[in-house]
Design a protein around this motif. Structure first.
Motif, PDB file in Angstrom:
ATOM      1  N   THR A  38       1.076  -0.961   0.396  1.00  0.00           N
ATOM      2  CA  THR A  38       0.005   0.411   0.394  1.00  0.00           C
ATOM      3  C   THR A  38       1.022   1.127   0.424  1.00  0.00           C
ATOM      4  OG1 THR A  38      -0.265  -0.033   2.237  1.00  0.00           O
ATOM      5  CG2 THR A  38      -1.745  -1.404   1.130  1.00  0.00           C
ATOM      6  N   CYS A  62      -1.553   3.252  -3.511  1.00  0.00           N
ATOM      7  CA  CYS A  62      -0.514   3.868  -3.230  1.00  0.00           C
ATOM      8  C   CYS A  62       0.312   5.495  -2.842  1.00  0.00           C
ATOM      9  CB  CYS A  62       1.102   2.546  -4.155  1.00  0.00           C
ATOM     10  SG  CYS A  62       1.919   1.558  -3.325  1.00  0.00           S
ATOM     11  N   PRO A 257      -3.075   2.785   2.706  1.00  0.00           N
ATOM     12  CA  PRO A 257      -2.415   3.823   2.160  1.00  0.00           C
ATOM     13  C   PRO A 257      -1.314   4.919   3.249  1.00  0.00           C
ATOM     14  CG  PRO A 257      -3.925   4.766   0.788  1.00  0.00           C
ATOM     15  CD  PRO A 257      -3.869   3.780   1.901  1.00  0.00           C
TER      16      PRO A 257
END
Length: 261
Positions: A38, A62, A257
């Motif tokens: 992530t 990401c 993320p």
């Protein structure tokens, strides 16, 4: 209370060393495409960073940070402007290692030289059009107490308010001493202030997390897991990342993320 549903632990899986070489870049990009990681942090002065950035997906969930580096490859600072940072270089003009850095006396002049170099590294990543989400570092150099003022100055300069904390989760067979954990808590407190900084509750390697989380319920609200896809020293870790590892975790998790921390 019995029957109460446990909140999902927020889990960031961050791939270090993007730009190290073509093999590392390819493995990281593969996992980004699969949603297996992530977050990614980039080595601005590494040999394969420019070619790697060109392959980054445009619409990835990401996050992308800077892997601050004072321990490998050549600095971006022109040699004539290195100042006291030149003491950390070998005869080939490249950074030596973390031991060479940590043994230095962190004078005001050295700290200024380090700030100039790290500023150039962040600027290089920004010049590629990457939106920088957070900072961490190669060989964990940002956790050196003497480098904390440099890190905070870098944060203020770029307005980056998210930083990796120090490792605070260990295998059951190799627990840290109380003194070491106390020092880490003091450093973590300083990191989270002046300016205010957001960190995960915990940080460890993916392998350590997996070994623990398949056996016991961990008490953290959020955790960052460090991985090294494509690195020959971490082949088993990379293999596990490509597996259905989440099914073995004994408590609920949610992958995020750094942008969602």
């Amino acid at each position: 209370m019995p029957g109460m549903k446990r909140d999902q632990m927020k889990v960031i899986i961050n791939a270090d060393d993007f730009g190290l070489n073509s093999e590392v870049n390819a493995a990281i990009l593969d996992l980004v495409g699969r949603g297996g990681i992530t977050s990614v942090t980039m080595l601005a002065n590494a040999p394969a960073i420019q070619e790697g950035v060109k392959e980054l997906p445009k619409n990835s969930r990401c996050s992308f940070g800077v892997h601050l580096n004072l321990t490998e490859f050549a600095p971006l600072t022109p040699r004539a402007s290195l100042g006291e940072l030149a003491r950390c270089l070998g005869q080939d003009g490249c950074f030596l290692n973390e031991n060479a850095l940590s043994s230095q006396k962190f004078s005001g002049q050295l700290c200024e030289s380090m700030f100039i170099e790290l500023k150039l590294q962040v600027e290089r990543i920004l010049s590629y059009g990457v939106q920088v989400s957070h900072f961490d570092s190669h060989n964990h150099i940002h956790t050196l107490p003497g480098l904390l003022p440099v890190l905070k100055k870098l944060q203020r300069h770029f307005g980056i308010r998210k930083v990796r904390t120090s490792r605070n989760v260990y295998p059951l067979s190799a627990r840290a001493s109380r003194l070491l954990l106390l020092k880490k808590r003091i450093w973590d407190f300083a990191l989270r202030h002046y300016p205010s900084t957001t960190c995960t509750s915990a940080f460890t390697s993916f392998a350590v997390f997996y070994a623990l989380a398949t056996e016991v319920i961990l008490p953290y609200e959020s955790i960052e897991l460090m991985v090294h896809p494509g690195n020959t020293d971490f082949q088993e870790e990379t293999r596990l990342l490509f597996s259905r590892w989440q099914e073995a975790i004994v408590f609920p998790i949610r992958l995020i993320p750094y942008d969602e921390l």
